[in-house]
Design an enzyme around this catalytic site. Sequence first.
Site, PDB file in Angstrom:
ATOM      1  N   HIS A 432      -1.060   1.314  -3.276  1.00 15.33           N
ATOM      2  CA  HIS A 432      -1.343   0.492  -4.454  1.00 15.33           C
ATOM      3  C   HIS A 432      -2.179  -0.716  -4.061  1.00 15.33           C
ATOM      4  O   HIS A 432      -2.270  -1.099  -2.893  1.00 15.33           O
ATOM      5  CB  HIS A 432      -0.050   0.063  -5.141  1.00 15.33           C
ATOM      6  N   CYS A 451       6.014   0.448   0.647  1.00 10.44           N
ATOM      7  CA  CYS A 451       4.773   1.005   0.091  1.00 10.44           C
ATOM      8  C   CYS A 451       3.569   0.459   0.862  1.00 10.44           C
ATOM      9  O   CYS A 451       3.678  -0.476   1.647  1.00 10.44           O
ATOM     10  CB  CYS A 451       4.663   0.675  -1.390  1.00 10.44           C
TER      11      CYS A 451
END
Length: 530
Positions: A432, A451
């Site tokens: 992301h 992440c």
Amino acid sequence: MQRSMESLSAQGEQQLRRIIQSGALSDLRLPNFSRYQGSVKEFYEGTGYKLAWSQKGKLTTQAREMIQILDQAEQKGLDSTDYDCGRWPERVKALESGGESEAEHVKFDVALTVSATRYISDLHLGKVKPKALHKDFDPERKHGDAGTFLRERVAGAPSVKEVLAKVECPYPGYQRTLAALQKYLRMAQEETPDPLAPVQKPIEPGQTYAGLEKLVRRLKFLGDLPQSANVPADAKVYSGEVVEAVKRFQVRHGIEADGKIGAQTIVELNETMGHRVEQLRLSLERWRWLPHELPAPPIIVNIPEFKLRAIDAPGKPALAMSVVVGKAMRTETPVLEEDMEYVVFWPYWNVPPSILRGEMIPKIAKDRSYLGRNGYEVATLSGTVVTDGAVNDGVLSQLRAGRLMVRQKPGPKNALGLIKFIFPNDNNVYLHSTPAQALFGKARRDFSHGCIRVEDPKMLATWVLKNNPGWTKERIENAFAAGKEEQVKLTRTIPVLVLYATALAEEDGRVLFLKDIYGHDKALLKMAAR
């Protein structure tokens, strides 16, 4: 390629069958070969239980070449003692002296078959099963049968070396790592330990440095300072070419390239070439874990390097960018292989339960307006909004019980930035963007909750959506500016490999050695020791 093999007497064949059935041969350094028992059995079943490696007490050409290859296993980053290196000359001498019994011929034959089978398996798949170290990393690979391959392709081959080359990892990075290993094996033999003394505080460019002469020798030995560099032996001021050489060294070792000689730079300068060889061997092991074929050009993230690469069809990077990965020892990014299926522009961020419990609920308890002021909302587990303002006691109680969730609204301040790239996995890890761009300026970038934050999301989105009709750069720009959530399913899934390698051989000839931030090298080294 098949060739005629020497038959055994009934007694010799019975002995051969007994050894195979037992899965052990005391003549070997590693006598238990039960892991390869099926392959060894298949090998001899295909020969009709005959001698494969000698004829009338003389080694075949293939046996001699195979033994030479086993003795040179270190050149492939393997441990030659696993394949009985050092024992073969005496065995060959005894076999060809003419005084050995058929029973000894049988044991010699099995010893070479088992050693060759071990070697082929290790060369093709690696010594360690990747899932033993990384529970979420179990790539689908073509295992084949080493016994069949050994009998049909090796035992009668005009060139054993050429045949075995076909079982090795096919990627250019693997070949570059092999070449780097040869270089560092030589350097390990040439190295004369002469460590630089620790420094009380960093030596800055322009300052006097008593260890300059020793530093120059080390940098020239490592290749970061050209041999032609003219640095007077009596020089005392740390400046010029030497500073630039230190910066090159720092880049190669994942250190902030400020040219200052600090504690970390000294530690890395003093690291032995034997340790660098070890890092390269572990990287070769990891290369062998990869499938030899992928359904499409992949995205590869190397965790210790904090780098993402998107690979084009010929196997070269089409783009590369910095990434931020999970915090060491706390929220580590897992090693995995999955397929990217879709991207989401202007995503919500669903706060993971662990972060909600450990970080957010204490803040909400102290400040009931915390969520609203920071762009969060409380929702049911199915996504119905409960409140985006002040949190009352009842809502807080349900949050603590796990019956409600918190999510951050889309927007520039959202923790996921303006896009996330989804490859479904059990860890709920994805790529992301991020509003925290300053972190990309740091040399070490393990700051996330697991992440992977990407430095240039627009560039990555353009590459990811290149096979989706109509998704031009202009349309991608519009999606980033739209201010609303949009999910785009990829017309072709993209393999995503999140890997871990602390030694990399670059296309430009540089070799990078990186910090073992998660301790995976240490764990793999222990597993690889037989």
